[in-house]
Write an enzyme that holds these catalytic residues in place. Sequence first.
Site, PDB file in Angstrom:
ATOM      1  CB  SER A   1      -1.139   0.060   1.255  1.00  0.00           C
ATOM      2  OG  SER A   1      -1.937  -0.902   1.105  1.00  0.00           O
TER       3      SER A   1
ATOM      4  CE  LYS B   1      -4.330   2.001  -0.501  1.00  0.00           C
ATOM      5  NZ  LYS B   1      -3.869   0.820  -0.341  1.00  0.00           N
TER       6      LYS B   1
ATOM      7  CB  SER C   1      -4.329   1.551   3.967  1.00  0.00           C
ATOM      8  OG  SER C   1      -3.574   0.944   2.782  1.00  0.00           O
TER       9      SER C   1
END
Length: 497
Positions: A82, A85, A141
């Site tokens: 993640s 991102k 997230s």
Amino acid sequence: MVRRLTAMVLLCLGLMSCAWAEEGEQPFVNPTRDPNASEYSTETPENLLPEHLVAHSYIVMERSTGDVLMERNADQAMFPASTTKIMTAYIALQLGNLDDVIEISETALDMGGDEAASMVPFDLHEQVTLRDAIYGMMLPSGNEAANAVAEYVSGSIGAFTDLMNEVAQMFGCSSSTHFNNPNGLHDDLHISTARDLAIIMDAALDNETFREIIGTQAYALSSTEHNPSRTIYNSNNLIREDNDYYYEKCIGGKTGFTSNAGYVLVEAAEENGVELIAVVMYSGYYSRWADARRLLEYGFTLYESITPEEIYAQDPTKLQISGFDPEQVTRFENSGLSDEELREIRLGELWLDIQPIDPDQKAAITGRKEDVEFLTADVSSFTSIEWVSEARAPITIGQVMGIMTFYLQNGETAQYELIATRSVDARQDAPPTLEEIEERVQADDSLFPPFSWDWALPPILAAVAVLLTLRAVIKLLLRRRRAHRKKIPKPKRRYYS
């Protein structure tokens, strides 16, 4: 054909990059430190050794110089999870309007069968602002939030991932970075490196809104037709004060985890003007916090940042005007100086304060401590001064005496006004300067010089003195001459018989 060949090459890179790990489908096992490793001490962070860190790959970088202070396997392609991102948020902040409303689509909610994927959660067809979507993507997230942001920016997830790869190339990332989705869910072709993640984070930190988002501990989502207002929390323990891993120097960052990627963390921190970025990849759930903090603390022991104000506060005499003619100066008028400080002031010297012309511009020397110490010892090597006022009394407190240009490491310049710290009064009976005489002559339209007893009286008095002296000398000579004549005897008459 070219796309197919590119995909095959990237697939090979992805498979090669993960050769250090076992089959990706196996459950993740937390890596641990070598039990025979020496003990790490928080009292001496400068003694950090690789054996004190768990992460398979890591890097710590100083932002202003780009210097890498410590690294291990920093160029090995791995799964970023993640932390992907960060790139998604950066692009959305550059191209989007935070107040725009976006709708959560079916494709945004499609996690590809990954039931463990983290969600905000947003509902199907729920309409949220881009701001809320980015917060939902970066704090808890939310993967559906990242997909929705991608569709908002580019129209489809595929088009957005193409844009992500273009931006990565623009940043100078290596060929070991390739994005296949905007959220970081596992994909064999979705890879990056610790070094490239640090480069991406460095670019994103230039955006003040991004810094504000990653530094937020909790955020209240706006209410929608599907959900009332809800509070979401940052998954980054280093930024949250409600846990034992809180790090007071932390700016913010992004967490990540998949069974293939392990625990990943990209973190930024600041101390006394020095900003560092640490990236740890394939670490443990708990060890990632310790790994990042130890890397950052190590970096802060090596680097220093100092502003022009701090340089001159250490030694005010670095900005001192000398050479006032003592005959032109009668007294100093102080501003908040003690009697002892006044006694130390020598006639003919004036200390200056510096004041930035643009208070919003950040100017500093940043580098390894020994290099900064060497540079600040010779201020003239990175500054120049243009004097705008003559170093001659009278001078009033607060008067701008000059402009100092400060040459920054990135090639830019910052300018400071040099301000008089006290007043200097001139003698009331001081003779005019050459410049003052020239000004008087140019201002007078008469063909004859202006009459003034100030300049006429001295020569008149001198002439009178000369005449009186000559008169006295002449009288003295005449007197002596008369006296000499009286002393000469007259001849007597003589008779002869």
